[in-house]
Design a protein around this motif. Structure first.
Motif, short mmCIF file in Angstrom:
data_model
loop_
_atom_site.label_atom_id
_atom_site.label_comp_id
_atom_site.label_asym_id
_atom_site.label_seq_id
_atom_site.Cartn_x
_atom_site.Cartn_y
_atom_site.Cartn_z
N MET A 2 0.84 -1.22 -0.05
CA MET A 2 -0.07 0.14 -0.04
C MET A 2 0.91 1.24 0.15
SD MET A 2 -2.93 -1.47 -0.10
CE MET A 2 -4.03 -0.33 0.29
N LEU A 3 0.35 2.13 -0.76
CA LEU A 3 1.15 3.45 -0.72
C LEU A 3 1.36 3.93 0.88
CD1 LEU A 3 -0.19 5.39 -3.88
CD2 LEU A 3 1.80 4.15 -3.42
N SER A 4 0.45 3.79 1.80
CA SER A 4 0.73 4.37 3.07
C SER A 4 1.70 3.71 3.80
CB SER A 4 -0.68 3.86 3.93
OG SER A 4 -0.98 2.58 3.86
N GLU A 5 2.06 2.32 3.36
CA GLU A 5 3.30 1.65 3.73
C GLU A 5 4.55 2.26 3.43
OE1 GLU A 5 2.66 -3.06 4.10
OE2 GLU A 5 1.19 -2.36 2.88
N ILE A 6 4.36 2.28 1.86
CA ILE A 6 5.72 3.20 1.45
C ILE A 6 5.92 4.40 2.01
CG2 ILE A 6 6.45 4.25 -0.63
CD1 ILE A 6 4.75 1.98 -2.37
N LYS A 7 4.96 5.13 2.30
CA LYS A 7 5.10 6.41 3.03
C LYS A 7 5.79 6.30 4.50
CE LYS A 7 2.53 10.19 5.22
NZ LYS A 7 3.27 10.17 6.65
N ASP A 13 6.94 12.66 2.73
CA ASP A 13 5.79 13.41 3.09
C ASP A 13 4.91 13.44 1.71
OD1 ASP A 13 6.43 14.59 5.50
OD2 ASP A 13 8.03 15.91 4.64
N VAL A 14 3.78 13.61 2.03
CA VAL A 14 2.60 13.18 0.72
C VAL A 14 2.42 14.70 0.34
CG1 VAL A 14 0.38 12.61 -0.01
CG2 VAL A 14 1.73 11.30 1.42
N LEU A 15 2.72 15.24 -0.97
CA LEU A 15 2.53 16.66 -1.33
C LEU A 15 1.28 16.60 -2.09
CD1 LEU A 15 5.98 17.08 -2.60
CD2 LEU A 15 5.22 17.77 -0.34
N TRP A 16 0.64 15.48 -2.69
CA TRP A 16 -0.50 15.38 -3.39
C TRP A 16 -0.90 13.88 -3.31
CZ3 TRP A 16 -3.56 12.65 -6.84
CH2 TRP A 16 -4.60 13.25 -6.99
N GLY A 17 -2.38 13.93 -2.93
CA GLY A 17 -2.96 12.55 -2.91
C GLY A 17 -2.94 11.73 -1.79
N ALA A 18 -3.01 12.55 -0.36
CA ALA A 18 -3.20 11.60 0.71
C ALA A 18 -4.28 10.95 0.85
CB ALA A 18 -2.95 12.71 1.74
N GLU A 19 -5.27 11.24 0.08
CA GLU A 19 -6.49 10.43 0.21
C GLU A 19 -6.49 9.10 -0.62
OE1 GLU A 19 -7.04 13.36 -3.20
OE2 GLU A 19 -6.28 13.44 -1.20
N LEU A 105 12.49 -0.55 0.14
CA LEU A 105 11.27 -1.07 -0.51
C LEU A 105 11.34 -2.35 -0.97
CD1 LEU A 105 9.85 2.20 -2.30
CD2 LEU A 105 9.26 1.24 -0.23
N TYR A 106 12.73 -2.69 -1.59
CA TYR A 106 12.96 -4.22 -1.90
C TYR A 106 12.95 -5.22 -0.71
CZ TYR A 106 14.72 -7.89 -4.53
OH TYR A 106 14.96 -8.97 -5.19
N TYR A 107 13.48 -4.65 0.35
CA TYR A 107 13.68 -5.33 1.42
C TYR A 107 12.34 -5.66 2.14
CZ TYR A 107 14.84 -6.53 6.49
OH TYR A 107 14.93 -7.04 7.55
#
Length: 118
Positions: A2-7, A13-19, A105-107
């Motif tokens: 999930m993008l939340s995990e990547i964050k 920091d999310v600059l656009w698209g936090a939703e 991310l690979y790990y």
């Protein structure tokens, strides 16, 4: 992943698209050469780059990326963030260098699949 995990993994920091952090990606690539992204990337959903210009967003859009992470603490201008938003591409920035960001991310299980043989 999930993008939340990547964050979280990248301390980004999310600059656009936090939703849209509930979006899932299966693979990623890291490159500052957009010509390489166009030539070699297939089925990648996350782009890590240190290149900060509108061409990054256009390239990501052409290969249907879901998210761009700008590494090395680089922060794109409002024009780039707006362009990404118009194309529904999540934008993040992280303090890590590309090598470390890709390695983390690979790990944690996110693979590249750039050559289609993995």
């Amino acid at each position: 992943m999930m993008l939340s995990e990547i964050k979280e993994i990248l301390n980004a920091d999310v600059l656009w698209g936090a939703e849209h952090l509930d979006r899932e990606v299966q693979s990623a690539c890291g490159s500052d050469f957009m010509s390489d992204v166009l030539a070699f990337v297939k089925n990648q959903a996350l782009l890590l780059t240190g290149l900060v210009n509108p061409q990054v967003v256009r390239t990501a859009d052409m290969v249907e990326m879901k998210c761009i992470v700008f590494v090395r603490g680089k922060v794109p201008g409002e024009d780039i963030v707006k362009l990404a938003g118009e194309r529904d591409i999540v934008v993040m920035t992280c303090p890590k260098r590309m090598y470390e960001a890709c390695g983390l991310l690979y790990y944690h299980g996110l693979r590249g699949y750039c050559d289609g043989n993995d």
